[in-house]
Design a protein around this motif. Structure first.
Motif, PDB file in Angstrom:
ATOM      1  N   ASP A  56      26.722  40.037  32.203  1.00 11.56           N
ATOM      2  CA  ASP A  56      26.211  40.996  33.173  1.00 11.56           C
ATOM      3  C   ASP A  56      27.358  41.596  33.973  1.00 11.56           C
ATOM      4  OD1 ASP A  56      26.484  38.420  34.278  1.00 11.56           O
ATOM      5  OD2 ASP A  56      24.341  38.119  33.936  1.00 11.56           O
ATOM      6  N   GLU A  57      27.029  42.588  34.794  1.00  7.71           N
ATOM      7  CA  GLU A  57      28.068  43.365  35.462  1.00  7.71           C
ATOM      8  C   GLU A  57      28.924  42.573  36.453  1.00  7.71           C
ATOM      9  OE1 GLU A  57      26.918  47.250  36.599  1.00  7.71           O
ATOM     10  OE2 GLU A  57      26.454  47.729  34.504  1.00  7.71           O
ATOM     11  N   PRO A  58      28.358  41.637  37.204  1.00  5.61           N
ATOM     12  CA  PRO A  58      29.240  40.880  38.113  1.00  5.61           C
ATOM     13  C   PRO A  58      30.376  40.187  37.357  1.00  5.61           C
ATOM     14  CG  PRO A  58      26.950  40.449  38.643  1.00  5.61           C
ATOM     15  CD  PRO A  58      26.947  41.265  37.392  1.00  5.61           C
ATOM     16  N   PHE A  59      30.065  39.678  36.177  1.00  6.91           N
ATOM     17  CA  PHE A  59      31.124  39.013  35.427  1.00  6.91           C
ATOM     18  C   PHE A  59      32.175  40.014  34.955  1.00  6.91           C
ATOM     19  CE2 PHE A  59      33.248  37.276  31.745  1.00  6.91           C
ATOM     20  CZ  PHE A  59      33.712  36.088  32.289  1.00  6.91           C
ATOM     21  N   GLU A  60      31.696  41.179  34.562  1.00  2.00           N
ATOM     22  CA  GLU A  60      32.620  42.237  34.135  1.00  2.00           C
ATOM     23  C   GLU A  60      33.570  42.601  35.271  1.00  2.00           C
ATOM     24  OE1 GLU A  60      31.493  46.266  32.593  1.00  2.00           O
ATOM     25  OE2 GLU A  60      30.123  44.997  31.465  1.00  2.00           O
ATOM     26  N   ALA A  61      33.026  42.682  36.489  1.00  3.83           N
ATOM     27  CA  ALA A  61      33.851  43.028  37.649  1.00  3.83           C
ATOM     28  C   ALA A  61      34.921  41.965  37.869  1.00  3.83           C
ATOM     29  CB  ALA A  61      32.968  43.172  38.897  1.00  3.83           C
ATOM     30  N   TYR A  62      34.523  40.714  37.694  1.00  2.00           N
ATOM     31  CA  TYR A  62      35.485  39.621  37.847  1.00  2.00           C
ATOM     32  C   TYR A  62      36.583  39.729  36.788  1.00  2.00           C
ATOM     33  CZ  TYR A  62      37.437  35.009  38.419  1.00  2.00           C
ATOM     34  OH  TYR A  62      38.311  33.984  38.637  1.00  2.00           O
ATOM     35  N   LEU A  63      36.140  40.010  35.589  1.00  2.00           N
ATOM     36  CA  LEU A  63      37.065  40.111  34.466  1.00  2.00           C
ATOM     37  C   LEU A  63      38.092  41.220  34.697  1.00  2.00           C
ATOM     38  CD1 LEU A  63      37.366  38.715  31.776  1.00  2.00           C
ATOM     39  CD2 LEU A  63      36.038  40.530  30.738  1.00  2.00           C
ATOM     40  N   LEU A  64      37.609  42.269  35.303  1.00  2.00           N
ATOM     41  CA  LEU A  64      38.476  43.411  35.598  1.00  2.00           C
ATOM     42  C   LEU A  64      39.689  42.965  36.419  1.00  2.00           C
ATOM     43  CD1 LEU A  64      38.486  46.460  35.280  1.00  2.00           C
ATOM     44  CD2 LEU A  64      37.315  46.627  37.464  1.00  2.00           C
ATOM     45  N   GLU A  65      39.408  42.113  37.407  1.00  2.00           N
ATOM     46  CA  GLU A  65      40.495  41.591  38.239  1.00  2.00           C
ATOM     47  C   GLU A  65      41.464  40.765  37.419  1.00  2.00           C
ATOM     48  OE1 GLU A  65      37.859  40.359  41.879  1.00  2.00           O
ATOM     49  OE2 GLU A  65      39.823  39.342  41.922  1.00  2.00           O
ATOM     50  N   VAL A  66      40.908  39.904  36.568  1.00  2.00           N
ATOM     51  CA  VAL A  66      41.770  39.025  35.766  1.00  2.00           C
ATOM     52  C   VAL A  66      42.634  39.862  34.829  1.00  2.00           C
ATOM     53  CG1 VAL A  66      41.813  37.158  34.069  1.00  2.00           C
ATOM     54  CG2 VAL A  66      40.093  37.151  35.883  1.00  2.00           C
ATOM     55  N   LEU A  67      42.032  40.866  34.206  1.00  3.37           N
ATOM     56  CA  LEU A  67      42.772  41.675  33.230  1.00  3.37           C
ATOM     57  C   LEU A  67      43.809  42.569  33.909  1.00  3.37           C
ATOM     58  CD1 LEU A  67      40.015  42.779  30.691  1.00  3.37           C
ATOM     59  CD2 LEU A  67      41.622  40.886  30.533  1.00  3.37           C
ATOM     60  N   SER A  68      43.602  42.880  35.185  1.00  6.08           N
ATOM     61  CA  SER A  68      44.551  43.738  35.891  1.00  6.08           C
ATOM     62  C   SER A  68      45.837  42.990  36.204  1.00  6.08           C
ATOM     63  CB  SER A  68      43.973  44.250  37.199  1.00  6.08           C
ATOM     64  OG  SER A  68      42.735  44.851  36.963  1.00  6.08           O
ATOM     65  N   ASP A  69      45.683  41.791  36.728  1.00  3.01           N
ATOM     66  CA  ASP A  69      46.865  41.090  37.257  1.00  3.01           C
ATOM     67  C   ASP A  69      47.186  39.804  36.508  1.00  3.01           C
ATOM     68  OD1 ASP A  69      46.729  43.034  39.210  1.00  3.01           O
ATOM     69  OD2 ASP A  69      45.460  41.792  40.497  1.00  3.01           O
ATOM     70  N   PHE A  70      46.314  39.407  35.615  1.00  2.00           N
ATOM     71  CA  PHE A  70      46.473  38.117  34.955  1.00  2.00           C
ATOM     72  C   PHE A  70      46.727  37.021  35.967  1.00  2.00           C
ATOM     73  CE2 PHE A  70      47.385  41.074  31.472  1.00  2.00           C
ATOM     74  CZ  PHE A  70      46.373  40.679  30.627  1.00  2.00           C
ATOM     75  N   GLN A  71      45.905  37.041  36.981  1.00  2.00           N
ATOM     76  CA  GLN A  71      45.958  35.956  37.955  1.00  2.00           C
ATOM     77  C   GLN A  71      44.560  35.614  38.437  1.00  2.00           C
ATOM     78  OE1 GLN A  71      48.552  37.529  40.996  1.00  2.00           O
ATOM     79  NE2 GLN A  71      46.802  38.115  42.256  1.00  2.00           N
ATOM     80  N   ILE A  72      44.402  34.358  38.822  1.00  6.78           N
ATOM     81  CA  ILE A  72      43.098  33.855  39.244  1.00  6.78           C
ATOM     82  C   ILE A  72      43.297  33.074  40.531  1.00  6.78           C
ATOM     83  CG2 ILE A  72      41.380  32.073  38.692  1.00  6.78           C
ATOM     84  CD1 ILE A  72      41.627  33.029  35.744  1.00  6.78           C
ATOM     85  N   THR A  73      42.421  33.332  41.493  1.00  3.57           N
ATOM     86  CA  THR A  73      42.536  32.603  42.751  1.00  3.57           C
ATOM     87  C   THR A  73      41.488  31.498  42.809  1.00  3.57           C
ATOM     88  OG1 THR A  73      43.384  34.553  43.853  1.00  3.57           O
ATOM     89  CG2 THR A  73      42.494  32.816  45.258  1.00  3.57           C
ATOM     90  N   VAL A  74      41.967  30.280  42.999  1.00  2.00           N
ATOM     91  CA  VAL A  74      41.092  29.141  43.259  1.00  2.00           C
ATOM     92  C   VAL A  74      41.245  28.867  44.747  1.00  2.00           C
ATOM     93  CG1 VAL A  74      40.630  26.724  42.717  1.00  2.00           C
ATOM     94  CG2 VAL A  74      41.597  28.224  40.955  1.00  2.00           C
TER      95      VAL A  74
END
Ligand SMILES: Nc1ncnc2c1ncn2[C@@H]1O[C@H](COP(=O)(O)OP(=O)(O)OP(=O)(O)O)[C@@H](O)[C@H]1O
Ligand SMILES: [Mg+2]
Length: 306
Positions: free
Chosen positions: A147-165
């Motif tokens: 669904d779209e919320p996951f796509e939005a999250y993915l967009l961030e990951v694909l932009s910077d290749f970073q993930i915030t925990v």
């Protein structure tokens, strides 16, 4: 340890690389793969079912000697399954142990419980752990099912290749993964995601290329059988069926016919094995019988003329 291979230097190199993995690619697809690898951009593959989208990622991982990390998308896919989650059972045990020992301070314990030791890494986080020259291949398969919320999250990951925990901080890839996204286009993927990728529509192969695929994947198939199978499947694709057969079905059907010791098609064997090719009763009912016989005599006439 898998053997590492250099990235291809040209489109021809890319074609050769895919060919080593028994993948028969159009030049346009090899160009997209080459550019994605050189430019470090995700490769977005759309196309009908069974045309070889997922296989690209598998073959790239195998031929480049990289680890394949697969994220299978589905409706309701969440961060806990795709990115990370905390290992609650282990955290509970840790708390019990600390209580029993009566030693650790509350603050120290809280800090320890949310350290990397208790972090379960899911595919997206794992994909950021690559070392230079050995970044994994990240396959994000069937993105249209999320669904779209996951796509939005993915967009961030694909932009910077970073993930915030939040409890730990930001984890950034020292070497971004090679990313392949696929979609069957059951819905449109957001433009913002596509913009970050190189896009390629994976089409059904030409007859010549499909025979080449069969020669790789079902080498035991006699030449005549392969010609007829491919010609038949290609005719079905022109028929506006509910679900046209993909390359996967061509391979399956050939294997089925070989199991039955066939060296050529005939109307009866087509009728009896259509289930390897068509997966909807309406399509089968339409093709079975006189239509199958008609297609067969038509393609015989054409193949005979070659
Ligand atoms: N160009 C090709 N060269 C070699 N094998 C191919 C090619 N295209 C498809 N295949 C074979 O066809 C089968 C199906 O391919 P794959 O699973 O990648 O399709 P897909 O496009 O991901 O389908 P779906 O949308 O249903 O997931 C695989 O066994 C693969 O080996
Ligand atoms: Mg697939």
């Amino acid at each position: 340890m898998q053997e590492k291979h250099e990235l291809p230097e040209s489109i021809d190199d890319t074609l050769a690389l895919l060919s080593r993995g028994d993948y028969v690619a159009e030049r346009s697809l090899a160009t997209a793969v080459f550019l994605a690898l050189r430019m470090g951009r995700p490769l977005f593959l759309e196309g009908e079912a069974g045309v070889g989208k997922t296989e690209i990622a598998k073959v790239l991982a195998a031929t480049l000697g990289r680890r394949l990390i697969r994220l299978q998308c589905y409706e309701g896919l969440d961060i806990a399954s795709a990115v990370y989650e905390w290992n609650y059972p282990r955290q509970m045990i840790e708390i019990r142990l600390a209580e029993a020992a009566g030693t650790a301070s509350r603050e120290a314990l809280a800090q320890d419980l949310f350290s990397e030791r208790f972090l379960i890494r899911r595919p997206l986080l794992q994909a950021l752990e690559g070392k230079p020259g050995s970044a994994p291949v990240l396959l994000i398969d069937e993105l249209d099912r999320t669904d779209e919320p996951f796509e939005a999250y993915l967009l961030e990951v694909l932009s910077d290749f970073q993930i915030t925990v939040p409890e730990i901080g930001t984890i950034k890839a020292t070497q971004p993964p090679i990313v392949v996204l696929t979609s069957n286009r059951t819905r449109e993927i957001h433009d913002a995601v596509k913009r970050r990728c190189l896009y390629h529509w994976v089409d059904y192969p030409s007859a010549a290329r499909e025979r080449e695929i069969l020669a790789r994947k079902v080498p035991e198939a006699p030449e005549k059988l392969s010609r007829e199978v491919v010609a038949f499947v290609q005719k079905l694709r022109g028929m506006d069926l509910f679900k046209a057969p993909g390359v996967a079905e061509t391979i399956d059907w050939s294997r089925a016919l070989i199991e039955l010791d066939r060296i050529a098609l005939d109307p009866e064997i087509i009728d009896n094995t259509l289930g390897a090719l068509l997966k909807y009763q309406d399509d089968i009912a339409r093709v079975r019988g006189s239509e199958a016989a008609r297609i067969l005599s038509e393609l015989r006439a054409e193949l005979g003329a070659v």
